[in-house]
Design an enzyme around this catalytic site. Structure first.
Site, mmCIF file in Angstrom:
data_model
loop_
_atom_site.group_PDB
_atom_site.id
_atom_site.type_symbol
_atom_site.label_atom_id
_atom_site.label_comp_id
_atom_site.label_asym_id
_atom_site.label_seq_id
_atom_site.Cartn_x
_atom_site.Cartn_y
_atom_site.Cartn_z
ATOM 1 N N HIS A 76 25.129 -17.125 66.482
ATOM 2 C CA HIS A 76 24.900 -16.843 67.899
ATOM 3 C C HIS A 76 23.962 -15.651 68.039
ATOM 4 O O HIS A 76 24.175 -14.619 67.425
ATOM 5 C CB HIS A 76 26.220 -16.553 68.615
ATOM 6 C CG HIS A 76 26.932 -17.798 69.051
ATOM 7 N ND1 HIS A 76 27.741 -17.869 70.155
ATOM 8 C CD2 HIS A 76 26.924 -19.051 68.527
ATOM 9 C CE1 HIS A 76 28.210 -19.098 70.288
ATOM 10 N NE2 HIS A 76 27.742 -19.830 69.310
ATOM 11 N N TYR A 204 31.549 -13.449 78.712
ATOM 12 C CA TYR A 204 32.535 -12.413 79.032
ATOM 13 C C TYR A 204 32.509 -12.248 80.551
ATOM 14 O O TYR A 204 31.453 -11.970 81.117
ATOM 15 C CB TYR A 204 32.164 -11.085 78.351
ATOM 16 C CG TYR A 204 32.425 -11.087 76.868
ATOM 17 C CD1 TYR A 204 31.528 -11.670 75.971
ATOM 18 C CD2 TYR A 204 33.577 -10.497 76.344
ATOM 19 C CE1 TYR A 204 31.769 -11.680 74.611
ATOM 20 C CE2 TYR A 204 33.827 -10.496 74.969
ATOM 21 C CZ TYR A 204 32.928 -11.092 74.111
ATOM 22 O OH TYR A 204 33.182 -11.103 72.761
ATOM 23 N N PRO A 296 40.882 -6.971 71.747
ATOM 24 C CA PRO A 296 39.938 -7.969 71.232
ATOM 25 C C PRO A 296 38.603 -8.065 71.978
ATOM 26 O O PRO A 296 37.720 -8.813 71.563
ATOM 27 C CB PRO A 296 40.706 -9.288 71.375
ATOM 28 C CG PRO A 296 41.708 -9.030 72.446
ATOM 29 C CD PRO A 296 42.056 -7.588 72.395
ATOM 30 N N LYS A 300 36.210 -7.020 67.320
ATOM 31 C CA LYS A 300 36.066 -6.149 66.148
ATOM 32 C C LYS A 300 37.226 -6.213 65.152
ATOM 33 O O LYS A 300 37.101 -5.713 64.028
ATOM 34 C CB LYS A 300 35.892 -4.684 66.606
ATOM 35 C CG LYS A 300 34.569 -4.413 67.280
ATOM 36 C CD LYS A 300 33.443 -4.314 66.267
ATOM 37 C CE LYS A 300 32.096 -4.483 66.884
ATOM 38 N NZ LYS A 300 31.448 -5.772 66.664
ATOM 39 N N TYR A 388 28.005 -4.677 69.231
ATOM 40 C CA TYR A 388 28.578 -6.028 69.157
ATOM 41 C C TYR A 388 28.242 -6.705 67.828
ATOM 42 O O TYR A 388 29.104 -7.344 67.211
ATOM 43 C CB TYR A 388 28.082 -6.878 70.344
ATOM 44 C CG TYR A 388 28.887 -8.142 70.531
ATOM 45 C CD1 TYR A 388 30.066 -8.133 71.263
ATOM 46 C CD2 TYR A 388 28.474 -9.341 69.961
ATOM 47 C CE1 TYR A 388 30.828 -9.287 71.424
ATOM 48 C CE2 TYR A 388 29.232 -10.499 70.111
ATOM 49 C CZ TYR A 388 30.416 -10.459 70.847
ATOM 50 O OH TYR A 388 31.167 -11.605 70.989
HETATM 51 C C1 PHB Z 1 37.660 -15.705 70.082
HETATM 52 O O1 PHB Z 1 36.855 -16.627 69.980
HETATM 53 O O2 PHB Z 1 38.864 -15.866 69.834
HETATM 54 C C2 PHB Z 1 37.169 -14.373 70.552
HETATM 55 C C3 PHB Z 1 35.807 -14.184 70.700
HETATM 56 C C4 PHB Z 1 35.338 -12.965 71.155
HETATM 57 C C5 PHB Z 1 36.224 -11.960 71.442
HETATM 58 C C6 PHB Z 1 37.584 -12.141 71.281
HETATM 59 C C7 PHB Z 1 38.071 -13.365 70.822
HETATM 60 O O3 PHB Z 1 35.747 -10.776 71.929
#
Ligand code: PHB
Ligand code: APR
Length: 410
Positions: A76, A204, A296, A300, A388
């Protein structure tokens, strides 16, 4: 009668941290034993996060477990942030000189590592009880019970990779350890569903109704999250209610593209920031969730576990191949530098994107202005992007470590 085993490193815990350390030590020819309280099936079925930084991918490659990852991992190059009903793309690669992240489930990472472990016929004890770590400031050993048989493992080092609730951190004398903690007043309700993701990239979502995240595991499997009060129970959330609420937080275009379907997993995870200092206690090292937890939002958790293991494996290899204790002595300080930066980023993302019941109208306005600034400024976007994709860390290459090789007797 107690069965006695001897090894160099006793690894407690078969999460990604313990398994990755085992694989790296094996590749370097260093003997170890892995001890896990749960069953192998339980460990390999746990659903967790799914974003790998490049450094984590590189480490899995070094461990020789990147075949499936190369085939099925999705590179990505950007993420979307949705706020005020509008999506803004953060071009991760353009902002970080070509870096990227890889979407690949932690469940798959765990399975790949366990498979490699089986193939190499490495010694593992699953479903053990009453694990205890002893004398780690001197000559360490681990005791446990399996199927009624008592075991004692004599070792040079203990790697505490046993997660937040593990026995290793809990065994450190209180005056030798300091912990830092922040508990957030909400959780993430997550579902996994065999439906195509709503978008090619992660979204997000900052909304008045709370945070949401659209993630994925593959082109046919999606992972979605909603911010929910800690008092909510999974049973309160039918699939239908979940999808309806997700739509309430998404923009019109995403709602039109959203494919819904039955969930194959649904759970609520509380959010927490937590750090242990130091991360080494004599011959006991803590790594991964045993030493720190991040919320989450910054993706990280797994990556921090991987960077601890990069430092720890390198330190142990340096010790056994070169007889140098430098890496061991620097382990805690080096890890914690990176850990605190990831803690800061995860805390910041969490604050920026979630609704807090206690925040005033002023707080909300300030957060909106901060988000508008970040999204409208290349400097702001770069800050987000470089954190990130993962901050760099310096490591001696395995080949360098092998240059001065002496034989080391235990
Ligand atoms: C996930 O795909 O479970 C996931 C992806 C990004 C995040 C947290 C969880 O920031
Ligand atoms: N004895 C043996 N094993 C134990 C004990 C014990 N007393 N206590 C816990 N364990 C095991 C757990 O059953 C688990 O399998 O240790 C393992 C720890 O694994 P994880 O919790 O996955 O932790 P870690 O390997 O550090 O991985 C960190 O996992 O939770 C996510 O966000 C986190 O992605 C990050 C990653």
């Amino acid at each position: 009668m107690m069965e006695i085993l001897n090894t160099k490193v006793a690894i407690i815990g078969s999460g990604p941290a313990g398994l990755l350390l085992g694989q790296l030590l094996y590749k370097a020819g260093i003997e170890h034993i892995l001890i896990e309280q749960r069953s192998a099936d339980y460990v390999s079925a746990r659903i967790r996060a799914g974003i790998l930084e490049q450094v984590s991918v590189d480490l899995l490659k070094q461990a020789g477990v990147d075949q499936q990852l190369n085939e099925l991992g999705l590179p990505h190059h950007g993420i979307e942030i949705l706020t005020n009903g509008e999506k803004h793309r953060i071009d991760l690669s353009a902002l970080t000189h070509g870096k990227q992240v890889t979407v690949y489930g932690q469940t798959e990472v765990t399975k790949d590592l366990m498979h490699a472990r089986d193939e190499a016929k490495l010694t593992s004890f699953y479903e053990v009880n009453d694990v205890k770590v002893h004398e780690f400031y001197d000559l360490p050993y681990v005791t446990f019970n399996k199927d009624g048989q008592e075991y004692r493992v004599n070792c040079d080092f203990i790697a505490g990779c046993d997660g937040y609730h593990g026995v290793c951190r809990a065994s450190v004398p209180a005056d030798k350890i300091k912990t830092f903690e922040k508990v957030y007043p909400f959780g993430w309700l997550g579902i996994l569903a065999d439906v195509p993701p709503v978008s090619d990239e992660l979204i997000y979502v900052q909304s008045e109704r709370g945070f949401a995240l659209c993630s994925m595991r593959s082109s046919t499997r999606s992972r979605y999250y909603l911010q929910v009060p800690l008092t909510d129970k999974v049973e309160d959330w039918s699939d239908e209610r979940f999808w309806d609420e997700l739509k309430n937080r998404l923009d019109k275009e995403s709602c039109e593209h959203l494919v819904t379907g039955p969930s194959i997993e649904k759970s609520i995870a509380p959010l927490r920031s937590f750090v242990t200092e130091p991360m080494r206690f004599g011959n006991l090292f803590l790594a991964g969730d045993a030493a720190h937890i991040v919320p989450p939002t910054g993706a990280k958790g797994l990556n921090l576990a991987a960077s601890d293991i990069a430092y720890l494996s390198s330190a142990l290899i340096e010790y056994y191949l070169n007889g140098s204790k430098q890496g061991i002595d620097e382990y805690s300080e080096k890890c914690l530098k990176r850990v605190w930066k990831a803690e800061r980023f995860s805390w910041w993302m969490t604050h920026l994107l979630h609704r807090f019941e206690t925040e005033s109208e002023f707080d909300i306005k300030i957060k909106q202005a901060e988000l508008a600034y970040i999204l409208g400024s290349e400097a702001g976007q770069t800050t987000l992007a470089e954190n990130y994709v993962g901050l760099p860390y310096e490591l001696k290459k395995f080949d360098e470590l092998k240059k001065v090789s002496i034989k080391y007797a235990t």
